[in-house]
Design a protein around this motif. Structure first.
Motif, PDB file in Angstrom:
ATOM      1  N   ASP A   1       4.068  21.703  -4.790  1.00 31.89           N
ATOM      2  CA  ASP A   1       5.316  22.145  -5.430  1.00 31.89           C
ATOM      3  C   ASP A   1       6.306  21.014  -5.688  1.00 31.89           C
ATOM      4  OD1 ASP A   1       4.410  24.792  -5.400  1.00 31.89           O
ATOM      5  OD2 ASP A   1       5.176  25.099  -3.374  1.00 31.89           O
ATOM      6  N   ASP A   2       5.797  19.899  -6.173  1.00 31.96           N
ATOM      7  CA  ASP A   2       6.663  18.823  -6.630  1.00 31.96           C
ATOM      8  C   ASP A   2       7.625  18.341  -5.542  1.00 31.96           C
ATOM      9  OD1 ASP A   2       7.612  16.962  -8.437  1.00 31.96           O
ATOM     10  OD2 ASP A   2       9.113  18.305  -9.306  1.00 31.96           O
ATOM     11  N   GLN A   3       7.143  18.219  -4.316  1.00 29.34           N
ATOM     12  CA  GLN A   3       7.995  17.728  -3.238  1.00 29.34           C
ATOM     13  C   GLN A   3       7.244  16.679  -2.423  1.00 29.34           C
ATOM     14  OE1 GLN A   3       8.845  20.653  -0.177  1.00 29.34           O
ATOM     15  NE2 GLN A   3       6.950  21.761  -0.595  1.00 29.34           N
ATOM     16  N   PRO A   4       7.956  15.708  -1.859  1.00 25.52           N
ATOM     17  CA  PRO A   4       7.304  14.750  -0.971  1.00 25.52           C
ATOM     18  C   PRO A   4       6.752  15.450   0.262  1.00 25.52           C
ATOM     19  CG  PRO A   4       9.490  13.993  -1.643  1.00 25.52           C
ATOM     20  CD  PRO A   4       9.385  15.424  -2.035  1.00 25.52           C
ATOM     21  N   VAL A   5       5.741  14.857   0.848  1.00 27.23           N
ATOM     22  CA  VAL A   5       5.119  15.410   2.053  1.00 27.23           C
ATOM     23  C   VAL A   5       4.967  14.306   3.085  1.00 27.23           C
ATOM     24  CG1 VAL A   5       3.893  17.254   0.839  1.00 27.23           C
ATOM     25  CG2 VAL A   5       2.810  15.001   1.076  1.00 27.23           C
ATOM     26  N   LEU A   6       4.721  14.692   4.328  1.00 30.18           N
ATOM     27  CA  LEU A   6       4.494  13.733   5.407  1.00 30.18           C
ATOM     28  C   LEU A   6       3.023  13.749   5.793  1.00 30.18           C
ATOM     29  CD1 LEU A   6       7.652  14.484   7.556  1.00 30.18           C
ATOM     30  CD2 LEU A   6       7.118  12.280   6.504  1.00 30.18           C
ATOM     31  N   ILE A   7       2.411  12.551   5.832  1.00 31.25           N
ATOM     32  CA  ILE A   7       0.987  12.425   6.143  1.00 31.25           C
ATOM     33  C   ILE A   7       0.831  11.456   7.312  1.00 31.25           C
ATOM     34  CG2 ILE A   7      -1.266  11.676   5.304  1.00 31.25           C
ATOM     35  CD1 ILE A   7      -0.459  12.502   2.531  1.00 31.25           C
TER      36      ILE A   7
ATOM     37  N   HIS B   1       5.014  10.705   1.509  1.00 34.95           N
ATOM     38  CA  HIS B   1       4.030  10.508   0.437  1.00 34.95           C
ATOM     39  C   HIS B   1       4.385  11.365  -0.767  1.00 34.95           C
ATOM     40  CE1 HIS B   1       0.019   9.780  -1.316  1.00 34.95           C
ATOM     41  NE2 HIS B   1       0.072  11.050  -1.688  1.00 34.95           N
ATOM     42  N   PHE B   2       4.277  10.757  -1.945  1.00 36.84           N
ATOM     43  CA  PHE B   2       4.421  11.508  -3.191  1.00 36.84           C
ATOM     44  C   PHE B   2       3.471  10.895  -4.216  1.00 36.84           C
ATOM     45  CE2 PHE B   2       6.286  12.724  -7.279  1.00 36.84           C
ATOM     46  CZ  PHE B   2       6.498  14.078  -7.070  1.00 36.84           C
ATOM     47  N   SER B   3       2.640  11.723  -4.811  1.00 36.81           N
ATOM     48  CA  SER B   3       1.653  11.249  -5.769  1.00 36.81           C
ATOM     49  C   SER B   3       1.367  12.364  -6.764  1.00 36.81           C
ATOM     50  CB  SER B   3       0.351  10.855  -5.055  1.00 36.81           C
ATOM     51  OG  SER B   3      -0.229  12.001  -4.440  1.00 36.81           O
ATOM     52  N   THR B   4       0.548  12.056  -7.746  1.00 36.59           N
ATOM     53  CA  THR B   4       0.154  13.088  -8.704  1.00 36.59           C
ATOM     54  C   THR B   4      -0.506  14.257  -8.008  1.00 36.59           C
ATOM     55  OG1 THR B   4      -0.163  11.413 -10.429  1.00 36.59           O
ATOM     56  CG2 THR B   4      -1.222  13.549 -10.760  1.00 36.59           C
ATOM     57  N   GLN B   5      -1.388  13.951  -7.040  1.00 37.71           N
ATOM     58  CA  GLN B   5      -2.078  15.030  -6.329  1.00 37.71           C
ATOM     59  C   GLN B   5      -1.111  15.884  -5.521  1.00 37.71           C
ATOM     60  OE1 GLN B   5      -3.045  11.849  -6.356  1.00 37.71           O
ATOM     61  NE2 GLN B   5      -5.267  11.653  -6.526  1.00 37.71           N
ATOM     62  N   SER B   6      -0.190  15.236  -4.786  1.00 39.44           N
ATOM     63  CA  SER B   6       0.744  16.017  -3.980  1.00 39.44           C
ATOM     64  C   SER B   6       1.706  16.790  -4.866  1.00 39.44           C
ATOM     65  CB  SER B   6       1.515  15.109  -3.012  1.00 39.44           C
ATOM     66  OG  SER B   6       2.351  14.200  -3.706  1.00 39.44           O
ATOM     67  N   HIS B   7       2.070  16.208  -6.017  1.00 39.41           N
ATOM     68  CA  HIS B   7       2.922  16.910  -6.974  1.00 39.41           C
ATOM     69  C   HIS B   7       2.275  18.215  -7.425  1.00 39.41           C
ATOM     70  CE1 HIS B   7       5.316  17.644 -10.618  1.00 39.41           C
ATOM     71  NE2 HIS B   7       4.162  17.766 -11.260  1.00 39.41           N
ATOM     72  N   LEU B   8       0.981  18.182  -7.706  1.00 43.78           N
ATOM     73  CA  LEU B   8       0.281  19.371  -8.180  1.00 43.78           C
ATOM     74  C   LEU B   8       0.032  20.376  -7.068  1.00 43.78           C
ATOM     75  CD1 LEU B   8      -2.359  17.645 -10.509  1.00 43.78           C
ATOM     76  CD2 LEU B   8      -0.326  18.930 -11.226  1.00 43.78           C
TER      77      LEU B   8
ATOM     78  N   VAL C   1       0.827  -1.215   0.000  1.00 45.08           N
ATOM     79  CA  VAL C   1       0.000   0.000   0.000  1.00 45.08           C
ATOM     80  C   VAL C   1       0.854   1.254   0.000  1.00 45.08           C
ATOM     81  CG1 VAL C   1      -1.693   1.335   1.312  1.00 45.08           C
ATOM     82  CG2 VAL C   1      -1.973  -1.131   1.078  1.00 45.08           C
ATOM     83  N   VAL C   2       1.925   1.275   0.816  1.00 41.14           N
ATOM     84  CA  VAL C   2       2.820   2.438   0.865  1.00 41.14           C
ATOM     85  C   VAL C   2       4.239   2.014   0.494  1.00 41.14           C
ATOM     86  CG1 VAL C   2       1.502   3.887   2.449  1.00 41.14           C
ATOM     87  CG2 VAL C   2       2.984   2.093   3.376  1.00 41.14           C
ATOM     88  N   GLY C   3       4.322   1.052  -0.431  1.00 44.49           N
ATOM     89  CA  GLY C   3       5.623   0.553  -0.851  1.00 44.49           C
ATOM     90  C   GLY C   3       6.217  -0.452   0.107  1.00 44.49           C
ATOM     91  N   ASN C   4       5.438  -0.895   1.084  1.00 41.76           N
ATOM     92  CA  ASN C   4       5.942  -1.821   2.092  1.00 41.76           C
ATOM     93  C   ASN C   4       5.987  -3.242   1.560  1.00 41.76           C
ATOM     94  OD1 ASN C   4       3.100  -1.106   2.221  1.00 41.76           O
ATOM     95  ND2 ASN C   4       2.875  -2.523   3.927  1.00 41.76           N
ATOM     96  N   SER C   5       7.047  -3.946   1.941  1.00 38.22           N
ATOM     97  CA  SER C   5       7.251  -5.322   1.476  1.00 38.22           C
ATOM     98  C   SER C   5       6.551  -6.349   2.346  1.00 38.22           C
ATOM     99  CB  SER C   5       8.756  -5.626   1.449  1.00 38.22           C
ATOM    100  OG  SER C   5       9.332  -5.383   2.721  1.00 38.22           O
ATOM    101  N   ALA C   6       5.979  -5.915   3.459  1.00 41.37           N
ATOM    102  CA  ALA C   6       5.226  -6.771   4.381  1.00 41.37           C
ATOM    103  C   ALA C   6       4.213  -5.894   5.088  1.00 41.37           C
ATOM    104  CB  ALA C   6       6.176  -7.434   5.391  1.00 41.37           C
ATOM    105  N   PRO C   7       3.178  -6.483   5.701  1.00 43.54           N
ATOM    106  CA  PRO C   7       2.235  -5.636   6.447  1.00 43.54           C
ATOM    107  C   PRO C   7       2.967  -4.749   7.450  1.00 43.54           C
ATOM    108  CG  PRO C   7       1.386  -7.855   6.250  1.00 43.54           C
ATOM    109  CD  PRO C   7       2.793  -7.904   5.724  1.00 43.54           C
ATOM    110  N   LEU C   8       2.499  -3.536   7.595  1.00 47.24           N
ATOM    111  CA  LEU C   8       3.153  -2.545   8.450  1.00 47.24           C
ATOM    112  C   LEU C   8       2.133  -1.982   9.428  1.00 47.24           C
ATOM    113  CD1 LEU C   8       5.668  -0.679   9.031  1.00 47.24           C
ATOM    114  CD2 LEU C   8       4.641   0.914   7.381  1.00 47.24           C
ATOM    115  N   LEU C   9       2.467  -2.005  10.730  1.00 55.18           N
ATOM    116  CA  LEU C   9       1.638  -1.392  11.755  1.00 55.18           C
ATOM    117  C   LEU C   9       2.398  -0.235  12.388  1.00 55.18           C
ATOM    118  CD1 LEU C   9       0.324  -4.356  11.591  1.00 55.18           C
ATOM    119  CD2 LEU C   9      -0.495  -3.856  13.898  1.00 55.18           C
ATOM    120  N   VAL C  10       1.741   0.907  12.458  1.00 54.26           N
ATOM    121  CA  VAL C  10       2.341   2.081  13.093  1.00 54.26           C
ATOM    122  C   VAL C  10       1.282   2.762  13.949  1.00 54.26           C
ATOM    123  CG1 VAL C  10       4.022   2.466  11.243  1.00 54.26           C
ATOM    124  CG2 VAL C  10       1.789   3.575  11.124  1.00 54.26           C
ATOM    125  N   SER C  11       1.709   3.667  14.799  1.00 50.34           N
ATOM    126  CA  SER C  11       0.757   4.437  15.596  1.00 50.34           C
ATOM    127  C   SER C  11      -0.016   5.393  14.694  1.00 50.34           C
ATOM    128  CB  SER C  11       1.491   5.208  16.687  1.00 50.34           C
ATOM    129  OG  SER C  11       2.399   6.123  16.112  1.00 50.34           O
TER     130      SER C  11
END
Length: 342
Positions: free
Chosen positions: A240-246, A230-237, A213-223
């Protein structure tokens, strides 16, 4: 003595705006019953401080109408030690855009009084980040200010595999001095490690990302508030074409992302001398960021150790370290995720 901590800012950091239809411009935030809905506030930024309270009655809840059972142990520069205090009321705000229109999620402000006087306000806490220089409008509130002491715990669960050079190591085995792969500096020395055990239900229930789902190679659990890169077409637009933290909880509702409640859970944290992006189960997310909300949620021993290693964090600015990437607010996160998350 049961010592609890809260993050508080001076009441003078939220002042009535000149454009407000109610209250005197420039006056500090007051309790709910004295501030009508529609009051507009300027957030002036500045420092927040970690305040220690001795709660002899209910160690889980900072109560209203119970001043004698909440005594300040360490009030920093905001309130004198030994002062009886209450969580007086709640004020719900929304950010205003440049045209004066409400945007984004509701943010709850806990207003704190002292000496049993409802109008004697010394500080406040917020459930989300307030942006310095922005205006906020009051949309609702409550005269009952009862609120939980617990807040954010941004971390990994046991068994998460963290990239350390050419190998992967379980997060619970990482020790101070170990070298961990980071996106910006390859291998960087760990400055602090910790573990927090909390109720794994409700708001602390971990978020589960199924494989891929987020590029993980195995299930991932976080708080819930652990932030993923995160980087996607929506975040790119939009950003300003930079990764963001979600924060992870904003992904819940997307395919393959759910809450995974359990009776109790241990969250593991590790921190560098700065904010970094690490690889966890193949996905990119943040190292522990010592913001005040995160520190508030730590057990006292963990928090004290951080202060010994990083004494500058005792009185925290808005950002103790520069953030490695922009952190999105709720409405921004939903836009970046295609407005599908809940």
């Amino acid at each position: 003595m049961v010592q609890k901590t809260i993050l508080a800012a001076s009441s003078g950091a939220l002042t009535v705006a000149v454009s407000s239809p109610f209250l005197a411009p420039g006056s500090s935030i007051i309790n709910n019953s004295s501030s009508p809905n529609g009051t507009i506030y300027d957030f002036n930024g500045g420092f927040s401080e970690i305040i220690t309270v001795d709660d002899t009655n209910n160690p889980d809840v900072f109560d209203d109408d119970d001043p004698l059972n909440h005594i300040i142990v360490d009030g920093g520069s905001l309130v004198a030690d030994g002062t009886p205090v209450e969580s007086e009321s709640l004020i719900v705000l929304r950010e205003l855009d440049d045209n004066g229109n409400p945007i984004g999620d509701e943010i709850t402000i806990n207003v704190y009084s002292q000496n049993g006087q409802t109008s004697n306000i010394w500080g406040f806490s917020a459930t989300d980040f307030l942006v310095p220089g922005r205006q906020y409008v009051k949309v609702s509130g409550s005269n009952n200010g009862d609120s939980s002491y617990t807040d954010l715990v941004p971390c990994f669960v046991a068994g998460t595999m963290i990239k350390a050079g050419h190998k992967q190591v379980p997060v619970e085995t990482i020790q101070r001095g170990d070298r961990i792969w980071t996106q910006s500096r390859r291998r960087r020395m760990v400055a602090w490690v910790g573990c927090t055990e909390v109720d794994g239900r409700g708001k602390f229930a971990p978020v589960r990302f199924e494989t891929g789902v987020v590029g993980n190679s195995a299930p991932l659990l976080v708080s819930p508030n652990h932030r993923m890169l995160h980087f996607s077409t929506q975040s790119h637009l939009l950003f300003d074409d930079q990764p963001v933290l979600i924060p992870a909880h904003f992904y819940v509702g997307l395919p393959g992302v759910t809450r995974a409640p359990q009776d109790s859970i241990k969250y593991y944290h590790f921190m560098f001398q700065g904010h970094e992006i690490v690889e966890a189960n193949g996905s990119l997310s943040e190292s522990f960021y010592p913001g005040a909300q995160a520190l508030t949620a730590l057990e006292k021993a963990c928090r004290q150790e951080i202060f010994e290693l990083f004494p500058q964090l005792k009185a925290l600015p808005t950002e103790p370290f520069p953030l490695i990437a922009p952190v999105l607010r709720g409405y921004e996160a939903r836009a970046a995720l295609g407005q599908q998350a809940i």
